[in-house]
Design a protein around this motif. Structure first.
Motif, PDB file in Angstrom:
ATOM      1  N   UNK A  40       0.809  -1.221   0.000  1.00  0.00           N
ATOM      2  CA  UNK A  40       0.000   0.000   0.000  1.00  0.00           C
ATOM      3  C   UNK A  40       0.838   1.265   0.000  1.00  0.00           C
ATOM      4  N   UNK A  41       1.901   1.291   0.797  1.00  0.00           N
ATOM      5  CA  UNK A  41       2.712   2.502   0.923  1.00  0.00           C
ATOM      6  C   UNK A  41       4.043   2.358   0.188  1.00  0.00           C
ATOM      7  N   UNK A  42       4.092   1.436  -0.744  1.00  0.00           N
ATOM      8  CA  UNK A  42       5.351   1.156  -1.432  1.00  0.00           C
ATOM      9  C   UNK A  42       5.429   1.893  -2.764  1.00  0.00           C
ATOM     10  N   UNK A  43       6.654   2.160  -3.170  1.00  0.00           N
ATOM     11  CA  UNK A  43       6.894   2.670  -4.521  1.00  0.00           C
ATOM     12  C   UNK A  43       6.606   1.535  -5.499  1.00  0.00           C
ATOM     13  N   UNK A  44       5.776   1.799  -6.506  1.00  0.00           N
ATOM     14  CA  UNK A  44       5.374   0.765  -7.453  1.00  0.00           C
ATOM     15  C   UNK A  44       6.238   0.862  -8.711  1.00  0.00           C
TER      16      UNK A  44
END
Length: 475
Positions: A40-44
């Motif tokens: 959810x809070x990750x760099x994609x």
């Protein structure tokens, strides 16, 4: 920051599948489909249409190495940057020793060369030029404190690096007891010395005589001799830069007898041949390295050996010298041409393009040859060499359809020429991560000098735990 790589096809030495990869604190934290909540809070990072490989492990480099009155052009900064652009995230360089000096002196010298320069992770092999009681006393500390678990013995370069058979045999015996892997440069240096002096006395000084005075029979003889001594010592041997059928045959014979003998070749031997040394205007000097390039028919022998598993790894033998100002030191005397070439950046792409794309090896074999097998043999696995939960997030996002031309105009190595100049390859690294951080992102360098770490390695036949401790394994 956490990262999640989505939509790519993961390829390891054993499997090929589509999944997402979650990266946390420099390691692979999870692998699966639809990891939306975990990320959810990750760099994609979108890897659609690309393969995701474990970072390449180059087991054979010579950065900032003194040779023939000069020093190889690429140091641990330019060399590791070039390696990263090529899809390599870990390399193992060679510490050269001087007789009579403590082994730690050489190791400290190489730490000084690499510290605060490397942009990818690295380790060292250690040259053994002499064996006596004093050297034997130092070996346990080299292994246990420095994590250097492989020793290199030269059977060539008489009066420079060459060791005698007693030194090789006693090193094999010690390695068996200590859990180290012995590496050999297998050429008969004594006969080469005779043939070289004969050629010069007859006025034969052009680069082609570098190859003609180091015939394949001498590589085969030395490989067989080293394998025989390995069997007698009940030890383990890794033959570097195998270039010809004669050496392949000796390795295959040893392995058929159950001996622990492993073999490495290099991209230059897979795609270049002896005729390059005959190029006019001293251009042949660009292709002088040892063992020399062989007649073209050897290429398919080497490819078949990789496919069948008689050879297991691909090293670059990176040792670059400028054509102008370094290689030309040998004008009028081929023995003064510094041996080596700029290879490190193109190792992975050549193996993919000429191997996978042309149907010579499978995609999973490609990963094993360029990464996994070296990680296992040299005590880096499973920290390096695979994509698995807990492994370092050393990852290559690779476009299998990209086409480009190899050239000195576009490479990142410091040398002023590229031995593969004009060669068309298919497949290119797009982004490269080392321990979860971008070194190359969308074909642009985003790393920092000094971000690469020195890696202490496990003993031969062991694996490296996540905390760096040694643990028995049969990998």
């Amino acid at each position: 920051m956490r990262k999640i790589i989505r939509n790519g096809t993961i390829v390891t030495a054993s499997d090929t599948y589509r999944a997402d990869i979650l990266i946390e604190e420099g390691r692979v934290a999870a692998i699966g489909k639809n990891l939306e909540h975990a990320g959810e809070d990750a760099e994609v990072i979108d890897a659609e249409g690309n393969y995701i490989f474990p970072g390449g492990v180059d087991p054979h480099t010579h950065l900032e190495m003194p040779f023939g009155g000069t020093v190889s052009k690429d140091d641990f900064e330019t060399g590791t940057i070039a390696a990263a652009f090529g899809g390599t995230t870990t390399l193992i360089d060679f510490c050269l020793t001087d007789k009579g000096e403590p082994l730690k002196t050489a190791i400290d010298t190489w730490h000084a060369k690499s510290r605060e320069k490397a942009v990818i992770d690295y380790s060292f092999h250690l040259m053994i030029g002499e064996i006596n009681e004093e050297v034997l006393k130092q070996l346990p500390e080299v292994i246990d404190k420095e994590g250097i678990t492989s020793f290199k013995v030269f059977m060539a370069y008489k009066n420079v690096f060459q060791a005698d058979d007693e030194t090789l045999f006693r090193t094999l015996v010690a390695a068996k007891d200590l859990g180290a892997l012995v590496m050999v440069h297998a050429e008969n240096g004594d006969v080469i010395e005779f043939l070289t002096e004969k050629a010069l006395s007859e006025g034969n000084t052009d680069p082609i005589y570098h190859a003609l005075t180091r015939p394949p029979e001498l590589e085969g003889e030395a490989t067989g001799r080293a394998a025989t001594l390995t069997g007698l010592a009940d030890s383990q041997l890794y033959v570097v830069h195998v270039s010809c059928a004669e050496a392949v045959d000796q390795i295959a014979s040893a392995r058929s007898k159950g001996l622990n003998v492993w073999g490495e070749t290099c991209p230059q031997y897979l795609v270049l041949d002896q005729s390059y040394l005959e190029r006019p205007n001293f251009e042949g000097a660009k292709y002088v390295w040892s063992p020399p390039l062989r007649e073209k028919w050897n290429q398919e022998v080497l490819w078949n050996a990789l496919k069948s598993g008689q050879l297991q790894t691909l090293g670059s033998d990176q040792c670059s010298f400028d054509f102008e100002g370094q290689k030309d030191l040998g004008k009028g005397d081929f023995t003064k041409i510094p041996n080596g070439g700029p290879i490190i950046e193109d190792r992975v792409s050549i193996l993919f393009s000429e191997g996978v794309d042309k149907g010579r090896i499978s995609l999973n074999q490609f990963v094993d040859i360029m990464s996994t097998r070296s990680a296992k043999l040299f005590g880096l696995y499973p920290k390096k060499g695979t994509i698995a939960v807990g492994s370092d997030a050393d990852l290559v996002i690779f476009d299998p359809n990209a086409e480009r031309i190899l050239s000195a105009d576009t490479h990142h190595m410091a040398a002023d020429y590229n031995p593969f100049e004009g060669m068309k390859v298919k497949g290119e690294p797009v982004s490269v991560l080392s321990r979860g951080e971008f070194v190359v992102e969308n074909k642009q360098f985003t790393g920092k000098t000094g971000m690469g770490k020195y890696i202490k390695r496990a003993k031969y036949g062991h694996q490296l735990e996540e905390n760096g401790a040694f643990q028995s394994a049969n990998s």
